[in-house]
Enzyme design. Structure first.
Site, PDB file in Angstrom:
ATOM      1  N   ARG A 296     -80.740  -0.304  32.198  1.00 38.34           N
ATOM      2  CA  ARG A 296     -81.824   0.090  31.174  1.00 38.34           C
ATOM      3  C   ARG A 296     -81.345   0.957  30.294  1.00 38.34           C
ATOM      4  O   ARG A 296     -81.337   1.081  29.214  1.00 38.34           O
ATOM      5  CB  ARG A 296     -82.894   0.245  31.682  1.00 38.34           C
ATOM      6  CG  ARG A 296     -83.682  -1.385  32.206  1.00 38.34           C
ATOM      7  CD  ARG A 296     -84.829  -1.239  32.687  1.00 38.34           C
ATOM      8  NE  ARG A 296     -85.478  -2.647  32.837  1.00 38.34           N
ATOM      9  CZ  ARG A 296     -86.596  -3.100  33.350  1.00 38.34           C
ATOM     10  NH1 ARG A 296     -87.367  -2.259  34.201  1.00 38.34           N
ATOM     11  NH2 ARG A 296     -86.896  -4.340  33.736  1.00 38.34           N
ATOM     12  N   TYR A 440     -82.850  -8.155  26.502  1.00 32.73           N
ATOM     13  CA  TYR A 440     -82.328  -8.137  27.680  1.00 32.73           C
ATOM     14  C   TYR A 440     -82.675  -7.360  28.834  1.00 32.73           C
ATOM     15  O   TYR A 440     -82.959  -6.070  28.255  1.00 32.73           O
ATOM     16  CB  TYR A 440     -80.919  -8.856  27.886  1.00 32.73           C
ATOM     17  CG  TYR A 440     -79.936  -8.179  27.317  1.00 32.73           C
ATOM     18  CD1 TYR A 440     -79.787  -6.782  27.014  1.00 32.73           C
ATOM     19  CD2 TYR A 440     -78.582  -8.662  27.032  1.00 32.73           C
ATOM     20  CE1 TYR A 440     -78.831  -6.084  26.327  1.00 32.73           C
ATOM     21  CE2 TYR A 440     -77.410  -8.048  26.735  1.00 32.73           C
ATOM     22  CZ  TYR A 440     -77.436  -6.698  26.249  1.00 32.73           C
ATOM     23  OH  TYR A 440     -76.497  -5.988  25.847  1.00 32.73           O
ATOM     24  N   GLU A 441     -82.358  -7.306  30.148  1.00 36.65           N
ATOM     25  CA  GLU A 441     -82.813  -6.021  30.730  1.00 36.65           C
ATOM     26  C   GLU A 441     -84.278  -5.829  30.921  1.00 36.65           C
ATOM     27  O   GLU A 441     -84.826  -4.672  31.002  1.00 36.65           O
ATOM     28  CB  GLU A 441     -81.987  -4.747  30.621  1.00 36.65           C
ATOM     29  CG  GLU A 441     -80.449  -4.983  30.622  1.00 36.65           C
ATOM     30  CD  GLU A 441     -79.842  -5.703  31.782  1.00 36.65           C
ATOM     31  OE1 GLU A 441     -80.380  -5.964  33.035  1.00 36.65           O
ATOM     32  OE2 GLU A 441     -78.788  -6.595  31.518  1.00 36.65           O
ATOM     33  N   GLY A 442     -85.030  -6.795  30.595  1.00 36.44           N
ATOM     34  CA  GLY A 442     -86.578  -6.665  30.296  1.00 36.44           C
ATOM     35  C   GLY A 442     -86.757  -6.366  28.884  1.00 36.44           C
ATOM     36  O   GLY A 442     -86.143  -5.189  28.565  1.00 36.44           O
TER      37      GLY A 442
END
Lengths: 591, 591
Positions: A296, A440-442
């Site tokens: 993140r 992406y990655e949340g």
């Protein structure tokens, strides 16, 4: 063709003059191997690698993309050779443990090398990035045997890593994944299921792939408390460390995407593949989050790197493009038009990008420093405070820097007018490549929810209060800087606005939990602006009183930020205070 | 695959209940041929054409793109057949003069048919759009002979039109174009030069191309006062109206672009091509601006159409996607997760798009109505007032609706998470296709400068004052609506904020002309918000007191807009008041 020169002077200014990294390293025994000369040499080496090796294959990689043929994924021309050079340069393990072949460099340094990588070739950068993230989760949670078998090969670039979380029906909500892990008599597990959106799930740059896979045991509790983490190699590893027989895992296809086309995004099929448990049964999510949090922060850096590239290309175009005349009188009488830099609106666009980049870089480095404290400090109290700070700021770095990253790429593209839309100029690729970083990655909505919920409202502001205290303490030191009254007053006002918004959400959410998610994205942006104001206060203080245009321009940029960008904070707070009813009053069938 | 259903009920509500179009048509003798039944029939026919014919070839057109081979441009599969059907349906001349084969329908209707076209296939739509714009400039400025020779063939779809303005070194600043026009003994001109970014400059859908070209006579005055407009056909036209010998004009290449890949963007080379003067020598820019203003309104509709498509696809995804549980308790116990519509932030994204679409549609129709007054009214005073209003609002429709269009496509894409980045879902194409609308026909920065300078500051607010007076008069009628106090107060506050910003720029720019361009983009956004607030006041009044969820939801959406979106206006005004010095204080070498 797109250009890029690593902004080394700005990087060094932020590192050394704004955040005083040198003192930090000297005062942290576990970082005694780090010094300014080493850091500068590494930054210069990465500048050269990214400018000379990665930038030239960025556009061609986009045009060519990855290809999929019968389970085999081929990366674009030049990627394999660049990866070999990158691995041989020792770059993969730059921040990793020395015992596994890494160099134990601080995050404050790798944030800057990551920025250069992302500024020149985000598709390429994702391959080693995933490897590093996987290595980090393994270093903290895997058995010694797994670590010794896999990590040195991963950091040397012989093998690469992935993270396999998402399934077709399950992205944000990992509690409902269906991939199964059946225990075997020999202590291994048979992994069966389909994972999608797997970055670097398959490619032709390394001899083996090391997949970290979330799956559920047959008797696992429902939801996120029943998820375990497994290591699933593409090829089994022989006792001597060589690559053995093929495991039952492979890519079913690759996605056709808007951008990062040089990065293979795979559908991965696990058909009873042999897996090794990492960490404890049903505690896989915690182990995976080591990796997720690392990624993140890196995604934020993707936004920053893209934004720096967008600035440089837009500014270069603006300098050369002659169009119209200055409203205050001709500036280039020898030409048939003035440079478009005479128009205030062109400057507004460029300055907005640049202010975001300079504050964003400082903010990422500030967060990296906190991360370094958690890892390298000997003081438990300092480690705890820093860990809370990292928890608070990670979603902000991820979401705010990627939101600004996309905005800035679009703004940079706008500076080029029609040429911004044409592929050969490169700006449109930055827009397409950067778009994924918000997802992406949340998704950034999920980051905002994490910030507003777990990191702010649910602990009654326990992480926010010490940060604000630190800001106020710092702000008090500006009193002796007559030039910086504007900065001091703006920061104090921003603090008060955030205090008020924080209080509002904490109070309201006790009655109505929907208030948290309703406020989340506006709060994240308001909070990002506050932190950027804090960074500009630090930048301005470091620059004030120094007799050089470089420093005087830092004060000018701080003033631009405060007067033309910071006002957005109040409108964000107003939106937060509108609450959730104006959204939840609609019937579900309305949409 | 992407979906689209024309929002006919919303369109009819806006047309009939919000703007009372029927009374307008009945009270305008020159529009006596228009009535609600005719309009509805046309809207339904276009809904069918756009949904059934254009949408299915939108994604395939993007994947295939246009191809260029030795001067021949081939459009994607299905485009040629769709164009034939479109032409045979009489759609090209829908708003054009009857004497040349058109149907003289009001702009209020074609704005809605354009929205459907842009919502389903923007690449396709540009081909007839350019033809219509060229026809409009010709209808007002060309000789009877040119009009009779060309217009009927253009409106029938046998021939198509282009506008050739931009050159490699000259975009916004047309005063420095280099294309030459040499007068010939027979009254024609030899046109020589290179034009770039020519939409539909060459393609295989029509037998002839009619280029409107800006060029300079050998003795022309420097700058924009020395530009003339010429008609340059690809094939000369024989006396009997048939196509004759090839003229010395052709496409040198097509651009490779971020989006609208089914639209051929050509480099056009004129090598002593025969051209016919349109209008007077050196007055070409005025004639071309007839076309430009028409196109600018249409570009706004491109943003709106894309945004409506983004809404529908994002809402459909959100309805079906199950992920997580509502913070206020499970809503779908029979499923393993709730629809993501239970999360306030997902609603926030969708409502933002929808509020922009409903206000944007009303605003475009309101502007179209003003345009219809200028064209069809018998009252000179009304025509003058409407013409000023059109001049004021055209740059706002163009820039604000396209800025919101891109924002909304990005927001819609975000609702889909990872799937938003994947090509087959279609959202990413909307983002790429819509991006150009902020750039072409004058960048949005240029629109903002036109608004702030020529349309506001330079006439001391003479166009703004009557609009504000109209808003206040309307707002007073809300007094009898107890439900609408929130709307009344918000509109009055927005008016005051704009009055204050307007006054600031008018005063400051008298001392320093840079203040105009420095304020331009923030003013445009503030002004767009004010006009959207005015539209929501009209929508809310039309809906208030009617006993139906459809109407109650209009009030809810107005409330969402006022409380969560309108606060941005104040921050825009604060940025405007920061003035130009914070940008102009930097040395040119800084950038």
């Amino acid at each position: 063709m797109p250009i890029y020169k690593a902004p080394l002077r700005d990087m060094q200014f932020t590192l050394n003059e704004v955040l005083d990294a040198n003192s930090f390293w000297q005062n942290t025994p576990q970082l005694s191997h780090v010094d300014a000369d080493t850091v500068n040499a590494i930054l210069e080496a990465m500048a050269q690698f990214s400018e000379d090796i990665l930038l030239p294959i960025n556009r061609s990689g986009d045009e060519e993309g990855c290809t999929f043929n019968n389970g085999v994924v081929t990366v674009p021309a030049g990627f394999k050779e660049a990866f070999k050079q990158y691995a041989e340069g020792g770059w993969i393990g730059l921040g990793a443990e020395e015992e596994f072949g890494g160099q134990s460099m601080p995050k404050m340094l790798t944030v800057l090398t990551d920025e250069m990588l992302f500024a020149t070739n985000p598709s390429f950068t994702l391959y080693p990035l995933l490897t590093i993230g996987a290595g980090m989760a393994m270093a903290q949670h895997a058995s010694e045997e797994l670590k010794n078998t896999y990590l040195p090969k991963m950091y040397s670039g012989e093998w690469s890593g992935t993270m396999c979380l998402t399934e077709p029906h399950s992205g944000t909500d990992l509690g409902i994944i269906r991939t199964k892990a059946e225990p075997q008599a020999d202590g291994t597990f048979k992994i069966t299921g389909t994972k999608i959106f797997i970055t670097g799930g398959e490619h032709n740059m390394t001899e083996n792939h090391v997949h970290l896979v979330l799956a559920k045991l047959p008797d696992a509790p429902a939801g996120s408390r029943g998820i375990s983490l497994f290591l699933v190699p593409k090829f089994m590893v022989n006792a001597d460390g060589s690559v053995g027989e093929r495991n039952a895992v492979g890519a079913g296809s690759i996605e056709h995407k808007m951008g990062i086309k040089g990065s293979a995004t795979c559908v991965m099929n696990f058909d009873g593949a042999t897996g090794f448990l990492i960490g404890k049964v049903n505690e896989g999510l915690a182990a995976m989050f080591v990796m997720m949090n690392y990624e993140r922060l890196s995604m934020g850096i993707q936004g920053l790197g893209a934004s720096e590239a967008a600035y440089q290309n837009a500014a270069a175009y603006a300098r050369d493009r002659l169009q119209g005349r200055s409203a205050t009188g001709t500036k280039m009488p020898e030409k048939n038009a003035d440079s478009i830099l005479v128009h205030p609106d062109v400057r507004r666009m460029l300055l907005k990008i640049r202010a975001n980049n300079e504050a964003g870089r400082a903010f990422a480095l500030y967060t990296a420093q906190q991360l370094d404290v958690t890892k390298f400090s000997d003081d438990p109290a300092a480690r705890k405070l820093a860990a809370d700070r990292v928890a608070l700021l990670t979603p902000v770095v991820k979401a705010y820097l990627t939101d600004k990253g996309l905005e800035n790429c679009i703004e940079g593209q706008q500076v080029l007018g029609g040429h911004g839309f044409i592929r050969e100029w490169g700006l449109e690729q930055w827009v397409r490549d950067t778009r994924i970083a918000q997802i992406y990655e949340g998704t950034n909505g999920v980051q905002a929810h994490d910030l507003m919920g777990r990191k702010v409202a649910k602990n009654n502001g326990a992480f926010v209060a010490p940060l604000i205290a630190e800001m106020r303490e710092f702000n008090a030191t500006l009193a002796s800087h007559a030039n910086l009254t504007f900065m001091h007053d703006a920061l104090e006002q921003a603090i008060q606005d955030i205090e008020s918004a924080t209080q509002f959400v904490i109070e309201q959410s006790q009655q109505n939990p929907d208030q948290i998610n309703a406020a989340a994205v506006d709060y994240l942006h308001a909070f990002g602006l506050l932190n950027f104001a804090y960074m500009f206060a630090k930048i301005a203080k470091a620059a004030d009183g120094k007799d050089d245009t470089f420093y005087a321009d830092k004060l000018r940029l701080a003033k631009f930020f405060v007067t033309r960008m910071l006002p957005e904070l109040k409108s964000r707070v107003a939106s937060i205070k509108a609450g959730s009813d104006v959204m939840m009053d609609f019937d579900m069938a309305y949409f």
